[in-house]
Design a protein around this motif. Sequence first.
Motif, PDB file in Angstrom:
ATOM      1  N   ARG A   1       0.840  -1.197   0.000  1.00 35.46           N
ATOM      2  CA  ARG A   1       0.000   0.000   0.000  1.00 35.46           C
ATOM      3  C   ARG A   1       0.872   1.244   0.000  1.00 35.46           C
ATOM      4  NH1 ARG A   1      -4.553  -1.371   4.642  1.00 35.46           N
ATOM      5  NH2 ARG A   1      -5.386  -3.273   3.689  1.00 35.46           N
ATOM      6  N   TYR A   2       2.006   1.149   0.698  1.00 36.73           N
ATOM      7  CA  TYR A   2       2.910   2.284   0.785  1.00 36.73           C
ATOM      8  C   TYR A   2       3.915   2.230  -0.366  1.00 36.73           C
ATOM      9  CZ  TYR A   2       1.032   3.045   5.438  1.00 36.73           C
ATOM     10  OH  TYR A   2       0.191   3.291   6.499  1.00 36.73           O
ATOM     11  N   THR A   3       3.924   3.243  -1.181  1.00 33.61           N
ATOM     12  CA  THR A   3       4.768   3.290  -2.374  1.00 33.61           C
ATOM     13  C   THR A   3       6.171   3.756  -2.026  1.00 33.61           C
ATOM     14  OG1 THR A   3       4.137   5.574  -2.826  1.00 33.61           O
ATOM     15  CG2 THR A   3       2.724   3.839  -3.737  1.00 33.61           C
ATOM     16  N   ARG A   4       7.008   3.824  -3.054  1.00 39.49           N
ATOM     17  CA  ARG A   4       8.370   4.320  -2.845  1.00 39.49           C
ATOM     18  C   ARG A   4       8.349   5.755  -2.319  1.00 39.49           C
ATOM     19  NH1 ARG A   4      12.663   6.940  -5.310  1.00 39.49           N
ATOM     20  NH2 ARG A   4      14.694   5.950  -4.923  1.00 39.49           N
ATOM     21  N   ARG A   5       7.436   6.544  -2.774  1.00 38.40           N
ATOM     22  CA  ARG A   5       7.319   7.928  -2.290  1.00 38.40           C
ATOM     23  C   ARG A   5       7.014   7.950  -0.801  1.00 38.40           C
ATOM     24  NH1 ARG A   5       3.456  11.880  -1.449  1.00 38.40           N
ATOM     25  NH2 ARG A   5       4.127  14.024  -1.947  1.00 38.40           N
ATOM     26  N   ASP A   6       6.136   7.061  -0.354  1.00 37.27           N
ATOM     27  CA  ASP A   6       5.826   6.982   1.077  1.00 37.27           C
ATOM     28  C   ASP A   6       7.057   6.590   1.884  1.00 37.27           C
ATOM     29  OD1 ASP A   6       3.041   7.570   0.770  1.00 37.27           O
ATOM     30  OD2 ASP A   6       2.729   5.517   0.081  1.00 37.27           O
ATOM     31  N   ARG A   7       7.852   5.669   1.350  1.00 35.83           N
ATOM     32  CA  ARG A   7       9.072   5.271   2.049  1.00 35.83           C
ATOM     33  C   ARG A   7      10.055   6.441   2.130  1.00 35.83           C
ATOM     34  NH1 ARG A   7       8.794   0.859  -1.576  1.00 35.83           N
ATOM     35  NH2 ARG A   7      10.817   1.361  -2.492  1.00 35.83           N
ATOM     36  N   MET A   8      10.180   7.166   1.045  1.00 36.01           N
ATOM     37  CA  MET A   8      11.104   8.304   1.036  1.00 36.01           C
ATOM     38  C   MET A   8      10.685   9.359   2.065  1.00 36.01           C
ATOM     39  SD  MET A   8      13.460   7.586  -1.119  1.00 36.01           S
ATOM     40  CE  MET A   8      13.263   5.833  -0.863  1.00 36.01           C
ATOM     41  N   ILE A   9       9.391   9.590   2.185  1.00 33.25           N
ATOM     42  CA  ILE A   9       8.897  10.543   3.174  1.00 33.25           C
ATOM     43  C   ILE A   9       9.211  10.050   4.585  1.00 33.25           C
ATOM     44  CG2 ILE A   9       6.816  11.560   4.184  1.00 33.25           C
ATOM     45  CD1 ILE A   9       5.622  11.655   1.381  1.00 33.25           C
ATOM     46  N   ALA A  10       9.043   8.747   4.818  1.00 28.04           N
ATOM     47  CA  ALA A  10       9.323   8.179   6.141  1.00 28.04           C
ATOM     48  C   ALA A  10      10.800   8.311   6.488  1.00 28.04           C
ATOM     49  CB  ALA A  10       8.893   6.713   6.184  1.00 28.04           C
ATOM     50  N   TYR A  11      11.704   8.014   5.537  1.00 28.94           N
ATOM     51  CA  TYR A  11      13.138   8.156   5.788  1.00 28.94           C
ATOM     52  C   TYR A  11      13.490   9.613   6.087  1.00 28.94           C
ATOM     53  CZ  TYR A  11      13.209   3.669   3.248  1.00 28.94           C
ATOM     54  OH  TYR A  11      12.980   2.387   2.831  1.00 28.94           O
TER      55      TYR A  11
ATOM     56  N   TYR B   1      17.101  11.448   5.884  1.00 29.54           N
ATOM     57  CA  TYR B   1      17.851  10.780   4.823  1.00 29.54           C
ATOM     58  C   TYR B   1      17.109  10.904   3.500  1.00 29.54           C
ATOM     59  CZ  TYR B   1      20.953   8.339   8.160  1.00 29.54           C
ATOM     60  OH  TYR B   1      21.878   8.032   9.121  1.00 29.54           O
ATOM     61  N   GLY B   2      17.852  11.008   2.424  1.00 28.40           N
ATOM     62  CA  GLY B   2      17.264  11.002   1.103  1.00 28.40           C
ATOM     63  C   GLY B   2      16.720  12.356   0.682  1.00 28.40           C
ATOM     64  N   GLN B   3      16.117  12.356  -0.499  1.00 22.40           N
ATOM     65  CA  GLN B   3      15.577  13.578  -1.091  1.00 22.40           C
ATOM     66  C   GLN B   3      14.057  13.582  -1.103  1.00 22.40           C
ATOM     67  OE1 GLN B   3      17.699  16.021  -1.936  1.00 22.40           O
ATOM     68  NE2 GLN B   3      19.347  14.652  -1.229  1.00 22.40           N
ATOM     69  N   GLY B   4      13.451  12.785  -0.256  1.00 23.26           N
ATOM     70  CA  GLY B   4      11.998  12.719  -0.222  1.00 23.26           C
ATOM     71  C   GLY B   4      11.382  14.037   0.214  1.00 23.26           C
TER      72      GLY B   4
END
Length: 368
Positions: free
Chosen positions: A146-156, A162-165
């Motif tokens: 349910r959680y997309t790559r964008r959701d993971r980037m926001i969580a990181y 971390y990251g550019q989310g």
Amino acid sequence: MSSLSFETNETLKRLFQRFYREELANLAPEERAAFERQFEQRFQQLLEENGGEPFGFADLIGFGGEGVKPFGDLPYPRVKPDFDAAVIPSQLHAAAELYYIYQHERMKVFEVIDVLRKLFQLGRLRIQQGPGARGLYILEKWRPLRYTRRDRMIAYKRAFNYGQGPTPAGAVVNRNFHYQFVAFMSSMAQYTRDLTISEVIKGSQQIDDRPYGTIASIQRLGTDLRYALDRSSYGNILALTHEIGQYLQTSLDLLEAPDILKGFDANNKWDVIEIVSQRHLNGHAPLSQRSKMAEAGRRALEFIASNDFATSIDIDVFRAEIRPIAAYAEAWIAAYRMTSEGRRFPGVSDQLRWSVGLPARQAMRIPA
């Protein structure tokens, strides 16, 4: 039991200090260490048990049943410290698992699985009916995340910066996580190094007094990490970590399927990740370093989540707790220094001096 008055409380503290000094002086050195902590704990227990009846502001200004009292007769306002314990452990453990997931994100595990799904769908992966083929079919059919790559980037971004989310408007971002985490790992490594050196070369009348490493830096950095992770890991972090963690485990198991290993002439899942990354993802990540950082970093964050860093902890208990974690800290530092962002790591001593307030240039000029 009535409350201790302010004057009685102060008198009791002075008497206890005098008793403490006199009694310890009469004890043999080998007995002193055992009794001094018991004295202190018993005194604190005595003060807490004599908290007495509730006494509010109305009583202070004379609206109570006994009217206005002299200051010397007022109950001592003993406020219980509870800041260090005011965290939600489940959020901290979720943050530890999220860190493990993040390192696998950096190893391109999720991207590799997406590539395999596309190759399987396009008929470019020479597998048909083995466990790997079935696993890819199920992933394609169910689309479990349910959680997309964008959701993971926001969580990181929220939990670790971390990251550019993207950062959602109004969300708390743990901007100092990496600095605090590296400093925490450095403080644990420095403590055990000091401990080892002191046990070898530092003399003492008592063998148990040889270690001289300080635990204050570890406790301070650990408490700061607990607080910062707690305030930035609210919301969907716990649910996301559960879902992504299950998906990661399924993905790693899938990469070990015999038909997928055979299709890439690989010996294990890490070979598959490296081969697919080289062919389709513009190069592979440093798998060895990232895997060790994932393991050691999660273990250290779990230690932070489960430890309240009490100031009054017995030093022997603390040493027993810290030794296995310090081994993970050393392993994390060794792996971190081999990554692109860790190559400028100044070393444990300089990092620790910088973390406690010394400017970077001044810290690096001080000899270790």
